[in-house]
Write a protein that holds these residues in place. Structure first.
Motif, mmCIF file in Angstrom:
data_model
loop_
_atom_site.group_PDB
_atom_site.id
_atom_site.type_symbol
_atom_site.label_atom_id
_atom_site.label_comp_id
_atom_site.label_asym_id
_atom_site.label_seq_id
_atom_site.Cartn_x
_atom_site.Cartn_y
_atom_site.Cartn_z
ATOM 1 N N UNK A 160 39.022 36.906 41.851
ATOM 2 C CA UNK A 160 39.021 38.316 42.654
ATOM 3 C C UNK A 160 38.809 39.076 41.464
ATOM 4 N N UNK A 161 37.874 40.358 41.768
ATOM 5 C CA UNK A 161 37.622 41.266 40.451
ATOM 6 C C UNK A 161 38.388 42.739 40.832
ATOM 7 N N UNK A 162 38.608 43.405 40.294
ATOM 8 C CA UNK A 162 39.388 44.661 40.013
ATOM 9 C C UNK A 162 38.654 45.605 39.174
ATOM 10 N N UNK A 163 38.064 46.937 39.477
ATOM 11 C CA UNK A 163 37.421 47.758 38.506
ATOM 12 C C UNK A 163 38.256 48.845 38.837
ATOM 13 N N UNK A 164 38.470 49.493 37.403
ATOM 14 C CA UNK A 164 39.093 51.026 37.216
ATOM 15 C C UNK A 164 37.723 51.954 37.139
ATOM 16 N N UNK A 165 38.090 53.155 37.604
ATOM 17 C CA UNK A 165 36.994 54.117 37.623
ATOM 18 C C UNK A 165 37.175 54.590 36.018
ATOM 19 N N UNK A 166 37.949 54.376 35.417
ATOM 20 C CA UNK A 166 38.049 54.909 34.117
ATOM 21 C C UNK A 166 38.833 53.684 33.367
ATOM 22 N N UNK A 226 44.129 46.990 28.539
ATOM 23 C CA UNK A 226 44.617 45.961 29.193
ATOM 24 C C UNK A 226 45.827 46.076 29.991
ATOM 25 N N UNK A 227 46.066 47.448 30.541
ATOM 26 C CA UNK A 227 47.462 47.868 31.376
ATOM 27 C C UNK A 227 46.808 47.776 32.716
ATOM 28 N N UNK A 228 46.851 46.427 33.290
ATOM 29 C CA UNK A 228 46.490 45.952 34.601
ATOM 30 C C UNK A 228 47.410 45.058 34.990
ATOM 31 N N UNK A 229 48.179 44.952 36.030
ATOM 32 C CA UNK A 229 49.001 43.887 36.665
ATOM 33 C C UNK A 229 48.350 43.407 37.925
ATOM 34 N N UNK A 230 48.615 42.220 38.314
ATOM 35 C CA UNK A 230 48.212 41.535 39.600
ATOM 36 C C UNK A 230 49.561 40.935 40.295
ATOM 37 N N UNK A 231 49.285 41.365 41.705
ATOM 38 C CA UNK A 231 50.438 40.776 42.349
ATOM 39 C C UNK A 231 50.064 40.051 43.771
ATOM 40 N N UNK A 232 50.811 39.255 44.241
ATOM 41 C CA UNK A 232 50.703 38.139 45.456
ATOM 42 C C UNK A 232 51.560 38.848 46.454
ATOM 43 N N UNK A 233 51.281 38.987 47.612
ATOM 44 C CA UNK A 233 51.833 39.355 48.803
ATOM 45 C C UNK A 233 51.743 38.341 49.797
ATOM 46 N N UNK A 234 52.701 37.915 50.440
ATOM 47 C CA UNK A 234 52.537 36.995 51.568
ATOM 48 C C UNK A 234 53.192 37.811 52.838
ATOM 49 N N UNK A 235 52.940 37.515 54.056
ATOM 50 C CA UNK A 235 53.100 38.434 55.186
ATOM 51 C C UNK A 235 54.501 38.387 55.539
ATOM 52 N N UNK A 236 55.059 39.614 55.623
ATOM 53 C CA UNK A 236 56.459 40.069 55.684
ATOM 54 C C UNK A 236 57.316 40.020 54.540
ATOM 55 N N UNK A 247 44.568 35.685 34.234
ATOM 56 C CA UNK A 247 43.816 37.050 34.365
ATOM 57 C C UNK A 247 43.113 37.197 32.987
ATOM 58 N N UNK A 248 42.026 38.096 33.300
ATOM 59 C CA UNK A 248 41.383 38.369 32.060
ATOM 60 C C UNK A 248 40.916 40.039 32.377
ATOM 61 N N UNK A 282 38.360 43.721 35.270
ATOM 62 C CA UNK A 282 39.445 42.460 35.184
ATOM 63 C C UNK A 282 39.120 41.555 36.378
ATOM 64 N N UNK A 283 39.745 40.195 36.114
ATOM 65 C CA UNK A 283 39.766 39.066 37.053
ATOM 66 C C UNK A 283 40.716 38.431 37.159
ATOM 67 N N UNK A 284 41.111 38.095 38.481
ATOM 68 C CA UNK A 284 42.148 37.065 38.632
ATOM 69 C C UNK A 284 41.597 35.773 39.192
ATOM 70 N N UNK A 285 41.898 34.765 38.426
ATOM 71 C CA UNK A 285 41.424 33.438 38.598
ATOM 72 C C UNK A 285 42.394 32.634 39.241
#
Lengths: 123, 107
Positions: free
Chosen positions: B21-27, B31-41, B64-65, B71-74
Motif C-alpha cells: 500500500x502506498x502513501x504519498x505526502x504533498x510535501x 520519516x514522520x509517518x505512521x500506519x494504522x490498521x482498523x477493523x470494522x467497528x 514499512x519503508x 512511503x510503502x506498507x508491505x
C-alpha cells in the motif's frame, strides 16, 4: 493496563452543544498528549485536535475547521480529558475517539485509543 | 496543509499474498509517518511509526519503508486477520492528516 474510555455522545439538534469525556486508567493523563480523532460513518479518520502534556504547558491545537467551536481540556486530578463541542451541525456527526500520544521523538502518533463515542447531529 | 494520498483505495488479495500500500505526502515529511490498521467497528491500531518502526506486538509480516514524500506498507504474507482498512498518517506537525484509507478485501 492502559485504557481510554469515551463517553457523552448521543443525539443532539443542530446548533446545540455537547461535551465528551475521555477517562483514562493505567497511566497519568497529564504526562501525555491526548488527541481527539473523529470518523464519520463509512468515512476516513479526521484529526480534531490535541492537548499537550502538563510539562509542555497543557496548551491545545485544533484542526482549522473546528477551531473556535471545539475546546479540549483536561482534569488531571480525575485523569479525564474533555472535548467541548459548540454550534454542532450535521457534518459533525461521527464516532469520536480519544487517543494517547506517546510523545516520542518520532512525532505525533496514537498508541492507545478508546472505543469511541457516537455523536449524531440531527433535527 | 500537507495532504496524504493513499493508493490503491481498495485491493483484493488472497491469504498468503504479498500486498503493498502506498502513501504519498504533498510535501516532504522526512520519516514522520505512521500506519494504522482498523477493523470494522473497532478503533484504529498503530502498526508502524517513523515510517519503518514496527510497534511492539505487531507481527513481523508487516513492514514499512520510505522517506520524504513516498512511503510503502508491505504485508509479506496475508493472514485472515489482516483484512481491514489501513491508514497512513502524517506525524511531523499539526494539523495532523490521514490518508483516505485503503480497504484490503479477500479475493
Amino acid at each position: 493496563e492502559v485504557q481510554l474510555v469515551e463517553s457523552g455522545g448521543g443525539l443532539v439538534q443542530p446548533g446545540q452543544s455537547l461535551r465528551l469525556s475521555c477517562t483514562s486508567s493505567g497511566f497519568t493523563i497529564g504526562d501525555y498528549i491526548i488527541h481527539w480523532v473523529r470518523q464519520a460513518p463509512g468515512k476516513g479518520l479526521e484529526w480534531v485536535g490535541f492537548i499537550r502534556s502538563k510539562a509542555s504547558g497543557g496548551t491545545t491545537e485544533y484542526a482549522a475547521s473546528m477551531k473556535g467551536r471545539f475546546t479540549i481540556s483536561r482534569d488531571d486530578s480525575k485523569n479525564i480529558a474533555y472535548l467541548e463541542m459548540n454550534s454542532l451541525n450535521t457534518e459533525d456527526s461521527a464516532m469520536y475517539y480519544c487517543a494517547r500520544d506517546p510523545v516520542r521523538a518520532d512525532g505525533y502518533n496514537f498508541d492507545y485509543w478508546g472505543q469511541g463515542t457516537l455523536v449524531t447531529v440531527s433535527s | 496543509d500537507i495532504q496524504m494520498t493513499q493508493s490503491p483505495s481498495s485491493v483484493s488479495a488472497s491469504v498468503g499474498d504479498r500486498v503493498t500500500i502506498s502513501c504519498r505526502a504533498s510535501q516532504g515529511i522526512s520519516t514522520r509517518l505512521a500506519w494504522y490498521q482498523q477493523k470494522p467497528g473497532k478503533a484504529p491500531n498503530l502498526l508502524i511509526s517513523s515510517a519503518s518502526n514496527l510497534q511492539s506486538g505487531v507481527p513481523s509480516r508487516f513492514s514499512g519503508s520510505g522517506s520524504g514524500t513516498d512511503f510503502i506498507l508491505t504485508i509479506s504474507s496475508l493472514q485472515p486477520e489482516d483484512f481491514a482498512t489501513y491508514y497512513c498518517q502524517r506525524a511531523n506537525t499539526f494539523p495532523i492528516t490521514f490518508g483516505q484509507g485503503t480497504r484490503l478485501e479477500i479475493k
